[in-house]
Enzyme design. Structure first.
Site, PDB file in Angstrom:
ATOM      1  N   GLU A   1      -1.471  -3.647 -11.095  1.00  0.00           N
ATOM      2  CA  GLU A   1      -1.183  -2.542 -10.172  1.00  0.00           C
ATOM      3  C   GLU A   1       0.281  -2.155 -10.299  1.00  0.00           C
ATOM      4  OE1 GLU A   1      -1.970  -3.124  -5.964  1.00  0.00           O
ATOM      5  OE2 GLU A   1      -3.928  -3.996  -6.407  1.00  0.00           O
TER       6      GLU A   1
ATOM      7  N   GLU B   1      -3.872 -10.646  -4.769  1.00  0.00           N
ATOM      8  CA  GLU B   1      -2.768 -10.898  -3.833  1.00  0.00           C
ATOM      9  C   GLU B   1      -3.125 -11.882  -2.732  1.00  0.00           C
ATOM     10  OE1 GLU B   1      -1.546  -7.048  -2.419  1.00  0.00           O
ATOM     11  OE2 GLU B   1      -0.648  -6.488  -4.326  1.00  0.00           O
TER      12      GLU B   1
END
Ligand code: IFM
Length: 427
Positions: free
Chosen positions: A332, A160
């Site tokens: 995720e 991220e």
């Protein structure tokens, strides 16, 4: 049809969020260990977290009990490289032992190199503001692949970067475009080093935060939703600003003056997977200070405030596949809940079970349409340290009682175990 036989059912974690042992065996601090007072909720720290550094054997046993096929963890950069040019044998041994135990348990190890925990020594050199960070990251990547790539096939350069950029800027200030460019260059250079030093053909990706806009009958066509999913309107938070340069060799219009042709030769390295973390649909998030016609009072959400929208899985897979034609790995997906150990000494978490069930049904729809999905990693294996929000938010399949470090498998862990054992047939 259902999920393919070799589907990678797994779970994920990150070093700073679970390891603890922040100053042991030669490790030096990361920026998260030295966070200034007032930044983290209740001034909690990640100095002990889930004490995974000492309890990893028990944690691997739990993973084995659940039948996980894959486990994605991150390496603490400052544990293996505690100072410029210094490799810490004890830090390396920790990850080597973990990888060996996972492999022995039949669990595919997957490594994220950088999951938010910049070493303090790199931060003091200027961190992502400084070009030197690119070389330091490439050195780190090379060191790790030299040590473990004969045993580990799946590697992710960063997690991220969209979120890390603002976090880093909040701490260090500096110019966002410079940080952005350095992170992309670091990703590219690291891959060059990793491929050159790999002990086997590797599967490499960069993990992005999935900001997917879902289609809605009568409100949002699929074409419009795909276009908005890959628009550049959200600044550095948008996926496209990261994924187009690394996956398609394309520079977004807004970044034309930031990334040169020479930069792109480094940044755009062949990648094997589209790796994405997905929790909800971007069109249902409440934007502070803005009216969102799709949001409404009492909209179903997790404890952290992410909207409950199972459809995000299907649309993410579909739009990413149509744009980049790479197999997709959901690195995720998970639900934060207000969990506690109940009178019967169990943790009953029906909301999480329902979440996993419905999100996986949505993912199965994508798989059944022929979109290649390599795996699904639940976030997270353990409750853990949720960055600025501390320990209140619980995402784990396993409950952690922090004062005693006792692990209790939640009902959702047993449910996920059964999903895995049936290869998704019980959904
Ligand atoms: O805990 C984080 C993780 O570190 C990155 N992705 C989102 C998770 C939940 O907020």
């Amino acid at each position: 049809m259902g999920f393919p036989q070799n589907f990678l059912w797994g779970a994920a974690s990150a070093a700073a969020q679970i390891e603890g042992a922040w100053d042991e065996d030669g490790r030096t601090p990361s920026i998260w260990d030295l966070m200034p007072p007032g930044k983290i909720s209740k001034n909690e720290t990640c100095h002990t977290a889930c004490d995974h550094y000492h309890r990893w054997r028990e944690d691997v046993e739990i993973m084995k009990r659940l039948g996980l096929k894959a486990y994605r963890f991150s390496v603490s950069w400052s544990r293996v490289i505690p100072a410029k040019g210094v490799i810490n044998p004890k830090g390396m041994a920790f990850y080597r032992n973990l990888v060996d135990a996972l492999t022995e348990a039949g669990i595919e190890p997957m490594i994220t190199l950088y999951h938010s925990d910049l070493p303090q020594w790199v931060f003091e050199m200027g961190g992502w503001n400084d070009d030197k960070c690119v070389e330091e990251f490439a050195f780190y990547a090379k060191t790790m692949t030299e040590a473990l790539s004969d045993k580990v096939k799946y590697w992710f350069t960063m997690n991220e970067p969209q979120c890390m950029l603002p976090d880093f800027q909040e701490l260090a200030g500096g110019d966002a475009t410079q940080i952005y460019r350095n992170m992309l260059l670091a990703h590219g250079k690291a891959i060059q080093e990793m491929r050159a030093s790999a002990g086997q053909p590797l599967k490499i990706g960069m993990v992005v935060m999935g900001m997917v806009v879902e289609a809605l009958p009568g409100i949002m066509t699929e074409n419009k939703a795909a276009e908005m999913t890959f628009s550049d309107l959200g600044g550095y938070m948008t996926m496209l600003r990261w994924t187009d340069p690394i996956l398609a060799g394309k520079v977004p219009e807004s970044m034309k003056d930031v990334l040169s042709e020479e930069d792109m030769k480094i940044i755009c390295q062949p990648l094997d997977l589209f790796c994405v973390n997905v929790y909800g649909s971007a069109n249902f998030y409440d934007m502070p200070g803005r009216d969102n016609p799709l949001s409404y009072p009492g909209i179903p959400k997790s404890h952290i405030g992410m909207p409950f929208r199972p459809e995000c899985m299907y649309y993410m897979a579909k739009f990413a596949w149509e744009r980049y034609h790479l197999p997709i790995l959901f690195t995720e997906n998970g639900f934060s809940n207000i969990d506690f150990v109940m009178m019967d000494e169990k943790v009953h978490d029906p909301q999480r079970i329902d979440y996993i069930h419905r999100y996986l049904l949505s993912l199965r729809r994508a798989v059944e349409e022929g979109i290649p999905v390599e795996g699904y990693l639940y976030w997270s294996i353990l409750d853990n340290f949720e960055w600025f929000k501390g320990y209140d938010l619980r995402f784990g399949l396993v409950y952690i009682d922090y004062p005693t470090q006792k692990r209790t498998l939640k009902d959702s862990a047993f449910y996920y175990r059964d999903v895995i054992a049936s290869n998704g047939e019980i959904l």
